[in-house]
Design a protein around this motif. Structure first.
Motif, PDB file in Angstrom:
ATOM      1  N   PRO A  74     -90.577-106.937 -24.861  1.00 33.57           N
ATOM      2  CA  PRO A  74     -90.771-106.523 -26.257  1.00 33.57           C
ATOM      3  C   PRO A  74     -90.008-107.436 -27.211  1.00 33.57           C
ATOM      4  O   PRO A  74     -88.828-107.705 -26.996  1.00 33.57           O
ATOM      5  N   PRO A  75     -90.671-107.930 -28.255  1.00 35.78           N
ATOM      6  CA  PRO A  75     -90.002-108.840 -29.183  1.00 35.78           C
ATOM      7  C   PRO A  75     -89.128-108.123 -30.210  1.00 35.78           C
ATOM      8  O   PRO A  75     -88.242-108.727 -30.803  1.00 35.78           O
ATOM      9  N   ASP A  76     -89.329-106.817 -30.388  1.00 39.93           N
ATOM     10  CA  ASP A  76     -88.681-106.097 -31.476  1.00 39.93           C
ATOM     11  C   ASP A  76     -87.472-105.263 -31.064  1.00 39.93           C
ATOM     12  O   ASP A  76     -86.895-104.559 -31.869  1.00 39.93           O
ATOM     13  N   ARG A  77     -87.084-105.328 -29.789  1.00 40.01           N
ATOM     14  CA  ARG A  77     -85.941-104.555 -29.313  1.00 40.01           C
ATOM     15  C   ARG A  77     -85.366-105.210 -28.064  1.00 40.01           C
ATOM     16  O   ARG A  77     -86.005-106.054 -27.447  1.00 40.01           O
ATOM     17  N   ALA A  78     -84.168-104.782 -27.718  1.00 44.42           N
ATOM     18  CA  ALA A  78     -83.554-105.282 -26.491  1.00 44.42           C
ATOM     19  C   ALA A  78     -84.320-104.707 -25.302  1.00 44.42           C
ATOM     20  O   ALA A  78     -84.692-103.534 -25.309  1.00 44.42           O
ATOM     21  N   PRO A  79     -84.591-105.513 -24.296  1.00 40.58           N
ATOM     22  CA  PRO A  79     -85.298-105.021 -23.119  1.00 40.58           C
ATOM     23  C   PRO A  79     -84.496-103.930 -22.410  1.00 40.58           C
ATOM     24  O   PRO A  79     -83.265-103.979 -22.365  1.00 40.58           O
ATOM     25  N   THR A  80     -85.185-102.975 -21.864  1.00 42.67           N
ATOM     26  CA  THR A  80     -84.544-101.906 -21.099  1.00 42.67           C
ATOM     27  C   THR A  80     -84.439-102.329 -19.637  1.00 42.67           C
ATOM     28  O   THR A  80     -85.028-103.322 -19.213  1.00 42.67           O
ATOM     29  N   ARG A  81     -83.728-101.530 -18.883  1.00 37.64           N
ATOM     30  CA  ARG A  81     -83.617-101.781 -17.445  1.00 37.64           C
ATOM     31  C   ARG A  81     -85.011-101.777 -16.806  1.00 37.64           C
ATOM     32  O   ARG A  81     -85.316-102.584 -15.937  1.00 37.64           O
ATOM     33  N   ARG A  82     -85.850-100.870 -17.261  1.00 32.38           N
ATOM     34  CA  ARG A  82     -87.217-100.789 -16.732  1.00 32.38           C
ATOM     35  C   ARG A  82     -87.995-102.070 -17.040  1.00 32.38           C
ATOM     36  O   ARG A  82     -88.741-102.575 -16.193  1.00 32.38           O
ATOM     37  N   ASP A  83     -87.832-102.603 -18.268  1.00 28.16           N
ATOM     38  CA  ASP A  83     -88.494-103.864 -18.633  1.00 28.16           C
ATOM     39  C   ASP A  83     -88.078-104.980 -17.684  1.00 28.16           C
ATOM     40  O   ASP A  83     -88.912-105.725 -17.174  1.00 28.16           O
ATOM     41  N   TRP A  84     -86.768-105.103 -17.456  1.00 27.03           N
ATOM     42  CA  TRP A  84     -86.260-106.162 -16.589  1.00 27.03           C
ATOM     43  C   TRP A  84     -86.726-105.969 -15.160  1.00 27.03           C
ATOM     44  O   TRP A  84     -87.088-106.914 -14.468  1.00 27.03           O
ATOM     45  N   SER A  85     -86.712-104.725 -14.695  1.00 25.48           N
ATOM     46  CA  SER A  85     -87.123-104.434 -13.330  1.00 25.48           C
ATOM     47  C   SER A  85     -88.586-104.808 -13.117  1.00 25.48           C
ATOM     48  O   SER A  85     -88.945-105.413 -12.095  1.00 25.48           O
ATOM     49  N   ARG A  86     -89.424-104.448 -14.061  1.00 23.94           N
ATOM     50  CA  ARG A  86     -90.850-104.775 -13.969  1.00 23.94           C
ATOM     51  C   ARG A  86     -91.048-106.285 -13.906  1.00 23.94           C
ATOM     52  O   ARG A  86     -91.833-106.802 -13.120  1.00 23.94           O
ATOM     53  N   LEU A  87     -90.282-106.992 -14.715  1.00 19.44           N
ATOM     54  CA  LEU A  87     -90.406-108.442 -14.792  1.00 19.44           C
ATOM     55  C   LEU A  87     -89.962-109.118 -13.492  1.00 19.44           C
ATOM     56  O   LEU A  87     -90.651-109.979 -12.963  1.00 19.44           O
ATOM     57  N   SER A  88     -88.825-108.702 -12.970  1.00 19.98           N
ATOM     58  CA  SER A  88     -88.262-109.378 -11.807  1.00 19.98           C
ATOM     59  C   SER A  88     -88.933-108.968 -10.499  1.00 19.98           C
ATOM     60  O   SER A  88     -88.805-109.677  -9.500  1.00 19.98           O
ATOM     61  N   SER A  89     -89.649-107.862 -10.484  1.00 21.20           N
ATOM     62  CA  SER A  89     -90.260-107.412  -9.234  1.00 21.20           C
ATOM     63  C   SER A  89     -91.308-108.389  -8.713  1.00 21.20           C
ATOM     64  O   SER A  89     -91.583-108.430  -7.512  1.00 21.20           O
TER      65      SER A  89
END
Length: 149
Positions: free
Chosen positions: A74-89
């Motif tokens: 998301p460009p408008d907020r700090a990424p959440t743990r879920r965002d990072w997890s989805r990305l790195s999986s």
């Protein structure tokens, strides 16, 4: 505490040189605002993105691949743990490939250099008659292909 950081502050906090930060910005990996003086000011959330870039480079992603991955955040907020997890999986397979490649390199170095035989007759990497060419370009035995019988 200011919500915006100077490039020097970001460099000190992230451990990444200012020149690299400018390069990341040119590539669209991070963004900054410009102060009235024209100096860059970064939101604190950029520190997470920079940490991601550094980690992703260590995993073996190119800057182009990193940009594609960061565009999913998301460009408008700090990424959440879920965002990072989805990305790195999605990196698991790539990390496993790197581990396998390093294991082959380790075995190859131990067997070839460590054995002390210095004999092309016994070497697993010997390539009589250029048999490896039939397997494709590059160092076929090092990337895991086995010599043809």
């Amino acid at each position: 505490m200011s919500t915006l950081l100077t490039i020097g502050e970001v460099s000190r906090r992230s451990g990444v040189a200012s020149s690299a930060l400018r390069f990341y910005e040119e590539r669209g990996l991070i963004t900054s605002e410009r102060a009235g003086s024209g100096h860059r000011r970064f939101p604190r959330t950029v520190l997470r993105r920079i940490a991601f870039v550094v980690f992703a480079q260590r995993v073996g992603l190119t800057l182009g691949e990193i940009g594609i991955e960061l565009s999913k955040l998301p460009p408008d907020r700090a990424p959440t743990r879920r965002d990072w997890s989805r990305l790195s999986s999605t990196w698991t397979a790539r990390i496993d490939q790197r581990i396998a490649e390093l294991e082959r390199l380790k075995v190859g170095l131990t067997e070839c250099i460590g054995c002390g035989c210095l004999s092309l007759e016994r070497c697993q990497l010997a390539n009589p008659g250029d048999r490896a060419a039939s397997l494709g370009p590059g160092p076929r035995y090092w990337v895991g292909d086995r010599p043809a019988g």
